[in-house]
Scaffold this active site. Structure first.
Site, short mmCIF file in Angstrom:
data_model
loop_
_atom_site.label_atom_id
_atom_site.label_comp_id
_atom_site.label_asym_id
_atom_site.label_seq_id
_atom_site.Cartn_x
_atom_site.Cartn_y
_atom_site.Cartn_z
N PRO A 1 0.81 -1.23 0.00
CA PRO A 1 0.00 0.00 0.00
C PRO A 1 0.84 1.27 0.00
O PRO A 1 1.80 1.40 0.76
CB PRO A 1 -0.82 -0.12 1.29
CG PRO A 1 -0.91 -1.59 1.53
CD PRO A 1 0.41 -2.15 1.07
N CYS A 2 0.42 2.22 -0.84
CA CYS A 2 1.13 3.50 -0.93
C CYS A 2 0.47 4.57 -0.08
O CYS A 2 0.91 5.73 -0.07
CB CYS A 2 1.20 3.97 -2.38
SG CYS A 2 -0.42 4.44 -3.07
N THR A 3 -0.59 4.21 0.65
CA THR A 3 -1.42 5.19 1.36
C THR A 3 -0.61 6.16 2.21
O THR A 3 -0.89 7.35 2.24
CB THR A 3 -2.43 4.45 2.26
OG1 THR A 3 -3.09 3.44 1.48
CG2 THR A 3 -3.45 5.42 2.82
N LEU B 1 2.55 6.86 1.83
CA LEU B 1 3.71 7.37 1.10
C LEU B 1 3.36 8.41 0.05
O LEU B 1 4.18 9.26 -0.28
CB LEU B 1 4.46 6.22 0.42
CG LEU B 1 4.93 5.06 1.31
CD1 LEU B 1 5.55 3.97 0.45
CD2 LEU B 1 5.93 5.56 2.34
#
Length: 394
Positions: free
Chosen positions: A78-80, A82
């Site tokens: 997950p890039c949430t 970042l």
């Protein structure tokens, strides 16, 4: 005793944080076989069950006891925490911190390759803390690693999408995969001037401006909602000059067949499909990567420089436990045949940007110090006026 068939059999794949399968679709197109998928979100699970029938689907990496014996482990974690559109809590945030479970699984596994994908902002957030954590963990595990920032437009899709592709191996050279190809960005003359993409959710400090392309499709926006970018089509008739593409267009812009995420409607409202597509890996990117995993090339090390710890992360680098290097390669490994924006988006079916969205964006734009064509501002004004006109009652 060596397996005589190992050199000829297809490489096998375990896809963690699989989403809607963007990595796996591309790797399968390159000739690989998916053996396991792992994804927790129910709408994404519905898509995977529909599009990858018969392939085991585990529902949570936190309860995955071990990795199967596969050649390639993929993990678009997950890039949430970042991304600039997310919480920017960093690599140890609740969502992006899930990558620690991948590291734990690799303690007891020996894949030939590990592939990770994430947002560009992970190179800069908290002075590069996320990337430092990632490479340090792989160095601890005895891997040689390499990463490269790539723009999805190199695959021919009209979406300006920059993502970090990270490859690591204990036995192979990831530089021969990521750095063997370099084409440099196509010239501006290759882009047409009949359509421009922008983020209608912005306008204060940025536009996401893109000629003959849409800006990055996102899982969320600065307003905290999944939404599409918008398009300006100069010269179009009133009501058709400022439009938003359909979800089927977005699927095509990511390299999927139109309708790829329809199965998600079993579990969620239609708007969720935008988040699914926005979080995905562009299929053409993973197909290029898969072809190079199967047939590594040659990396010319000319021009690379030592990258001391603590330095700003460049757009491409590689290293191991002994040394790190910055690699002088562009965001464009190849230049595949380009599909122009108006050849991908069905503008006759595209929806006019709403009056509220248009007026809000235009107002923010006028108050900002951003540079933009005067004709664009005029088109927004005319579109808002057209949208405000009463609809005739027949």
């Amino acid at each position: 005793m060596p397996n005589p068939d190992a050199a000829t059999r297809p490489l096998t794949v375990a896809g963690l944080f699989a989403g809607i399968g963007g990595v796996e679709v591309g790797l399968q197109a390159a000739g690989m076989q998916t053996k396991l998928l792992c994804e927790w979100w129910e709408p994404a699970q519905a898509v995977l069950e529909h599009r990858f029938p018969g392939i085991p689907l585990h529902d949570d990496i936190q309860t995955l006891a071990s990795l199967p014996d596969v050649d390639v482990v993929t993990a678009g974690f997950p890039c949430t925490d970042l991304s600039q559109a997310g919480r920017t809590a960093g690599i140890h945030g609740e969502a992006s911190g899930m990558v620690k479970h991948l590291i734990k699984l690799l303690d007891d596994a020996s894949p030939r390759w590990v592939v990770i994908e994430n947002v560009r902002n992970m190179l800069a957030l908290d002075s590069g803390t996320a990337m430092e954590y990632l490479v340090s963990e792989f160095e601890r595990l005895g891997y040689t690693w390499a990463y490269r920032l790539v723009d999805s437009r190199f695959t021919g899709v009209p979406q300006r999408r920059q993502r970090v592709i990270f490859v690591a191996s204990r036995t192979e050279d990831p530089c021969a995969v990521l750095f063997a190809d370099d084409a440099n960005e196509r010239p501006e003359s290759d882009y047409r001037g009949d359509a421009f993409g922008f983020y209608w959710t912005e306008g204060n400090t940025g536009l996401g401006w893109a000629q003959d392309a849409l800006p990055t499709l996102k899982g969320g926006s600065g307003l905290g909602i999944p939404s599409s970018p918008a398009m300006w089509i100069p010269g179009a008739e009133p009501g058709r000059a400022i439009v938003t593409p359909r979800i089927e267009d977005a699927e095509a812009l990511q390299g999927f067949p139109r309708g790829w995420t329809e199965a998600a409607l079993q579990k969620a409202k239609p708007g969720v499909r935008w988040k699914l597509v926005g979080n995905a890996v562009t299929v053409g990117v993973s197909q290029w990567l898969g072809q190079r995993l199967l047939n590594p090339g040659v990396y010319d090390e000319t021009g690379q420089i030592i990258l001391p710890k603590g330095m700003r992360w460049p757009t491409a680098a590689w290293g191991d436990a002994t040394q790190r290097w910055a690699a002088p390669v562009s965001l464009w490994p190849e230049r595949r045949a380009y599909r122009h924006l108006l050849d991908v988006v069905d503008v006759q079916q595209a929806a006019p940007l709403s009056l509220r969205a248009t007026a809000g964006f235009h107002g923010r734009l006028l108050k900002s110090r951003l540079r933009y064509p005067e004709a664009f501002s005029e088109a927004l004004k005319l579109h808002a006026e057209w949208m405000a006109e009463p609809v005739p009652v027949s």
